[in-house]
Structures are given as structure tokens and as C-alpha cells.
Design an enzyme around this catalytic site. Structure first.
Site, PDB file in Angstrom:
ATOM      1  N   LYS A 419      54.252  64.716  24.790  1.00  0.00           N
ATOM      2  CA  LYS A 419      53.602  65.185  23.560  1.00  0.00           C
ATOM      3  C   LYS A 419      53.838  64.243  22.386  1.00  0.00           C
ATOM      4  O   LYS A 419      53.214  64.391  21.330  1.00  0.00           O
ATOM      5  CB  LYS A 419      54.093  66.586  23.220  1.00  0.00           C
ATOM      6  CG  LYS A 419      53.648  67.647  24.225  1.00  0.00           C
ATOM      7  CD  LYS A 419      54.238  68.999  23.926  1.00  0.00           C
ATOM      8  CE  LYS A 419      53.713  70.049  24.893  1.00  0.00           C
ATOM      9  NZ  LYS A 419      54.100  69.780  26.289  1.00  0.00           N
ATOM     10  N   SER A 461      62.802  77.079  30.566  1.00  0.00           N
ATOM     11  CA  SER A 461      62.657  78.207  29.655  1.00  0.00           C
ATOM     12  C   SER A 461      61.403  78.050  28.806  1.00  0.00           C
ATOM     13  O   SER A 461      61.194  77.031  28.164  1.00  0.00           O
ATOM     14  CB  SER A 461      63.890  78.289  28.754  1.00  0.00           C
ATOM     15  OG  SER A 461      63.741  79.292  27.781  1.00  0.00           O
TER      16      SER A 461
END
Length: 637
Positions: A419, A461
Site C-alpha cells: 500500500k 488480525s
């Protein structure tokens, strides 16, 4: 009749041993006299009394010697329910040795019998023992028969060694349910032939047709030697059938001889990624980690905790886990204490944003290698709290890097993300600035600063797979932001292996990038996971499109266009050429950004844009238009 036989069959290990020993004694006695009976044309009345007396006198010695030989050949500890040719050869060898001992013993004791008696006795004993040892398998295969076995109707993919082993176990073991009713294999030479009595009816293209024809309940993939791409192609066909899928984990199961029904596992989403897992040279990792003081920031997170687990296995001098979340840190501490009792483990609570705290940790423990995994990573949350992303990611990295430089760490490895390439969200832009901090620090420090960039991590997570699983468990709907959104994926062990090997390759200033294969369409992943859970997409479990979230883009990139690629010894790990920038100007911009972030200013995105020109955010065009309009108005005034 079958139920009656099953009721009286011995169950316990000791009872089986007693029954088998009694049967062996009977077989030995029977064989010793059958040798004479056969020798004299099956007419007991023709047997001379002297021969009969000699055999009777030696019978007890023959019995004891043979039982001892059987124990020596482990004939009481073999799983005869899955016996094959090697076990028959063992019976042959034991009976032959028993006969040789019998010849020597009877000659020594001067018990006269015909010379042909010994070999007739051997043949009789071998026949009896083979029947006794293989009787359960023969009974289950021929008398019970495959058609009477309860459980699933199974289609077996793979007519090789692994498939044969699984088919044998299903056909003979009392601990397994189900029966293989047909086999498929892509090897045309096997099609039309029988594997353990089951017809190989075609190749992979026949799977849907055979599922309907034979009313298949489950499909077992016994192709451990196949590549990830081949396995994906077969699974794509299998999952359309709606059958339950199980597969052998990999080639090592075949090499280790660990092929059995118990080794089969449910097909997982990782099986559909279609690429081979990343391999690393663990000796390289061992060399540079062993005997060193290692610090892992964010050590309680998904990546950080796996880093700690892998590092602990390579015997560091000391492992320091640094995390702000005490629950994660405590859970990891208890796990490492249990699994690695030899480890010198230090678990510290604190924030990388706290200059004094991070400096004091470095001053006290003097880590040799730093893995910086502490970061805010959730894109939508950071879009709502951009100042926190900058304070934690950028300045947390800066402060930790400054401490590593000041206290002489030899290597500093930053965990980055795809990203960071042409970012459209504040999290990605903050990570790009972290990479710039690493590049800047490396030019003025003896510490080797590097970054490791990879895509989304399966199972971490907040990642998409746990979310999809939870939504499926709750009955749906499964939410996908956009039908065309794609992402690169890797497993947590792969990500950690890359980070560890990057540390081994580090010379300073590199951005390591993983060749992650083809990107995966999130919609396809959602559909696959629904099917693997036994449901039909948009029938049992609906899929709902929620729209792209703020800062989210349809696809991710691993490299900026300006960055080149260099190979490393691991062909799946590459090095991106760093983009040059004005370091002095960058320092001034960071100082100003620090003030802006701590003031919780609304202009944080504009300030980030000045530092990271490739950053594009929602509302940027509108701001440009308003700026242009204000400029024109000032000019008119």
C-alpha cells in the site's frame, strides 16, 4: 453372520497377541505333521512309525524355536490389516529360517525323516502363516466387500503411490469410514486400469460427471507431488461439485511415508492461491540471528509474534518483545516460555512514539538486530484518524531508527506494505514515508537499514479471511467492497520468512519485494470460501457489495514505476531500487509534519502530499479546484 464375527474378534493389543500366538502354535504343529502327510501322498496310514515318532519328539522344540524366530522378525507387531508384499516376504523369511533351524536341530538330535519333509513342512507353514496374517484383510476385502462399507462415497484424485496407500487404508482399516468408488488421474496410461480393485475412470475433466454418476459425497486429493498451480486447477473443478474436499498437505508426506487418511486435511483457501510457498535458506537465518540480541517492536501482533516464534528457534542470545498491547504480549510470553524454555526472553510494554521509553530500551539492552513491526495498519480506521497514523507509523519508525543508530544496532528491518506504492490512503502514505526514513537513515549510519514490502497476509488480525469465515458462520451475508477488487496474498509464515531472509541479505538501503504471483480477486476468494464451507454462494450465503471504503483502491502494486528490480539468491525475493529524494528537505518536512500531526490539524493530508507526491486522497481534486478558484479571485482583487 458378519456382526457375530465382529463381536468375537479380539479388540485389545494383548488379547490379539495371545490369539495370534495360539494360532501360530496350532499352525506350527499342523505343518510339522502335514510335511509327512504330503510326503506320503496324503495317506497317514503309510507314514512309518519311526518318522512319526521323530516328528512328535521334536515338535515342542520346533514350536518354541519358530515362535522365537517370529518375535525376532516382528511378526507380532506389524499392522497386518494393511499388509502387502513386504510383509509376505517377511513371513517367507521367518518360515525359511525356522525350517533351516529345524533341519539343523533334527539332524543334531538324529531324528531321521525324509529330506523332502523339511521343504514340504516349510511350504505348509508359509501357507498357514500367510493365511493367518492376511485373513482379516482378505475377510474385509472379499467377504465384507466394498459395497457393504458404511460412510461417504469417495472419489479419489490421483492413482499414484499416495492414492494407493489411502485406498488400501480405507479398504482395510476398521478406524476409517467410507469407500472409494472411482479414481481419476491425468496420466492417460492409467485410465481404464484398476487401482486396488477400483477403476480409474478418467482425468480431472471427468470429475463433475463422475460425481453425478456415482453420487459422490467427498473428494480426496492424493497428489502430494503436484505443483500449487496444478492443485489449484483441480480444486477449481472439485469445488464446483459441492462435495467435501480433503487433500494431502504436500510432497514431504509422500517422501516420509506419512500417507494415510489421518494426514488428509480440509482444503483451505491457501490451496487456491495457485503458487508455491516461499522457501528460505534457514542456515542463513541461523547464522545471523544465533547469539544476537534481537528486538521485535509490535512483537505481539500477527507478524511480530510469528517473527518471535521463528527467531526463538534459532537460539538468539536474547529476544526482546516490545508492544503497547499487554494482552497480546502476555499471551506470546506464556507461549514462548512453554515452547522455548531455554530462551532468554524479555517482554516490555511501551510505545514507539515515546522517545524516552524507546531510548531507554536501547540503552539498557543494546539490541544487535531490530525488526520494526509496530504500526497502525487498518486502512479505514486510519482514514478517520490520520494524525494517529502519522504519529505512530512515521514518527514511531523515526524514533526507533534514531535509537538503533545511536546505540549501534547492526541491522534494522522495517515491515512495510504494498500500500506504500502510489498510496491512496493515509496508512499507505505513512508507510511510504517510513521507507523514506529508512533510506535517509541508512546514508548516515553504520546500521544497515532495510525495508520489506509485501501484500495482504492471510489469517492476520483484521484480514479478509477471518472476516469472511465469521460472516459465513453467522449465516451471511459475506460483504465484499467491489466486484472487481483484487489483492496480493501471502501466508504469515511466508511473510515472516521473507522478513528474516531480508535481514540476512541486508547491506543497507534496500527495499525487499516478494514476487507474490498473480493477484487474487476478492470476490472469487469469498465464493471459494463459501463453497469450501459446504454452501452455495448467493443461494445459501448471500454476497453483498458495500462499495469501496475511503482510501481503498481496486488493486495494489508492489513497486513504483521508477523502481527497478534486482534479483537475490532467492528468486522470489527482489530488491527495488530506491527513489532519490532531497534528504535535507525531507528532514525539514518531517519536523513540520510532526507539529501538524500533534496539533491534530485538518491539513494533515495536504502536508503528507507534499512529502509523498504519489499520494492521492479522496477530495484532492475538489481541494485543487477550490485553491484555483481562490487564486483567481485574489488575482482579480
Amino acid at each position: 453372520m458378519k456382526e457375530l464375527i465382529m463381536r468375537f474378534m479380539p479388540r485389545g493389543r494383548k488379547s490379539k497377541l495371545v490369539v495370534l500366538t495360539i494360532l501360530d502354535i496350532m499352525a506350527i504343529q499342523f505343518s510339522s505333521f502335514m510335511g509327512l502327510v504330503i510326503r506320503f501322498d496324503f495317506n497317514p496310514l503309510r507314514i512309518p512309525e519311526a518318522y512319526a515318532h521323530a516328528v512328535l519328539a521334536y515338535a515342542w522344540i520346533y514350536t518354541i524355536c519358530t515362535i522365537v524366530i517370529f518375535f525376532f522378525f516382528h511378526m507380532y507387531s506389524i499392522m497386518w490389516s494393511v499388509a502387502g508384499i513386504p510383509e509376505v516376504f517377511r513371513i517367507f523369511s521367518a518360515c525359511l529360517l525356522s525350517t533351516l533351524v529345524q533341519i539343523a536341530g533334527m539332524n543334531l538330535l538324529e531324528h531321521a525323516v525324509p529330506r523332502s519333509y523339511f521343504w514340504l513342512c516349510f511350504f505348509s507353514l508359509f501357507t498357514c502363516e500367510t493365511f493367518i496374517r492376511l485373513s482379516y484383510r482378505i475377510w474385509k476385502t472379499l467377504i465384507v466387500g466394498p459395497e457393504s462399507q458404511a460412510g461417504d462415497r469417495i472419489l479419489l484424485v490421483g492413482a499414484g503411490k499416495a492414492g494407493a496407500s489411502i485406498l488400501t487404508e480405507l479398504a482395510t482399516s476398521r478406524r476409517t469410514n467410507g469407500r472409494v468408488v472411482c479414481v481419476v488421474d491425468d496420466d492417460r496410461n492409467k485410465i481404464g486400469k484398476y487401482l486396488k480393485g477400483v477403476l480409474v475412470e478418467g482425468d480431472r475433466t471427468k470429475i463433475p460427471e463422475l460425481v453425478k454418476k456415482h453420487h459422490i459425497d467427498a473428494i480426496y486429493l492424493a497428489i502430494p507431488s503436484s505443483t500449487a498451480a496444478q492443485r489449484k486447477e483441480i480444486l477449481e473443478i472439485c469445488r464446483e461439485t459441492g462435495c467435501r474436499l480433503k487433500t494431502l498437505p504436500g510432497m514431504y508426506q509422500l517422501l516420509n511415508g506419512e500417507v494415510s487418511v489421518s494426514k488428509l486435511r480440509d482444503v483451505q483457501i491457501e490451496d487456491l492461491l495457485g503458487r508455491e510457498p516461499i522457501r528460505v535458506n534457514m542456515d542463513e537465518i541461523m547464522d545471523y540471528v544465533c547469539g544476537k540480541v534481537i528486538l521485535v517492536t509490535g512483537g505481539g501482533g500477527s507478524i511480530g509474534s510469528e517473527l518471535c516464534r521463528q527467531i526463538a528457534k534459532h537460539h538468539p542470545k536474547q529476544l526482546i518483545v516490545f508492544d503497547i498491547y499487554e494482552n497480546n504480549a502476555y499471551a506470546l510470553q506464556q507461549e514462548l516460555k512453554r515452547d522455548c524454555p531455554w530462551l532468554d526472553l524479555v517482554v516490555l510494554i511501551g510505545s514507539v512514539r515515546n522517545t524516552h521509553r524507546i531510548q531507554s530500551v536501547f540503552a539498557k539492552y543494546r539490541p544487535d538486530i531490530v525488526y520494526h513491526a509496530a504500526a497502525h495498519k487498518h486502512v479505514p480506521l486510519m482514514e478517520d484518524s490520520p494524525d494517529e497514523a502519522i504519529k505512530n507509523n512515521v514518527f514511531g519508525t523515526y524514533k526507533t531508527a534514531m535509537a538503533a543508530d545511536k546505540y549501534g544496532a547492526s541491522r534494522f528491518v522495517l515491515i512495510s506494505t504494498d500500500k506504500a506504492v502510489n498510496p491512496t490512503n493515509i496508512m499507505g502514505a505513512s508507510k511510504r514515508m517510513c521507507e523514506m526514513v529508512i533510506q535517509m537513515m541508512n546514508t548516515h549510519s553504520k546500521t544497515d537499514f532495510v525495508a520489506v514490502r509485501f501484500g495482504n497476509v492471510l489469517g492476520s488480525s483484521g484480514s479478509v479471511i477471518p472476516l469472511f469465515k465469521k460472516q459465513i458462520e453467522e449465516g451471511g451475508p459475506v460483504t465484499v467492497t467491489h466486484p472487481d477488487i483484487i489483492r496480493y496474498f501471502m501466508t504469515i509464515p511466508e511473510a515472516v520468512a521473507l522478513v528474516l531472509q531480508a535481514g540476512a541479505y541486508a547491506k543497507g538501503g534496500e527495499i525487499f519485494v516478494l514476487d507474490m504471483g498473480e493477484p487474487v480477486k476478492i470476490l472469487d476468494m469469498a465464493k471459494n470460501l463459501i463453497r469450501l464451507s459446504g454452501y452455495i454462494p448467493d443461494v445459501d450465503i448471500p454476497i453483498v457489495f458495500t462499495g469501496l471504503r475511503p482510501g481503498e483502491k481496486l488493486y495494489e502494486e508492489l513497486l513504483m514505476s521508477e523502481e527497478g528490480l534486482q534479483e537475490t539468491p532467492n528468486k522470489l525475493i527482489h530488491i527495488g531500487r530506491p527513489i532519490e529524494f532531497d534528504e535535507e528537505e525531507f528532514r525539514r518536512q518531517l519536523a513540520h509534519l510532526y507539529k501538524v500531526a500533534n496539533a491534530d490539524s485538518e491539513s494533515i493530508r495536504q502536508e503528507v502530499k507534499k512529502i509523498v507526491p504519489t499520494y492521492h486522497y479522496q477530495g484532492e481534486e475538489m481541494e485543487k479546484e477550490e485553491t484555483e478558484k481562490e487564486k483567481k479571485e485574489r488575482e482579480r482583487a
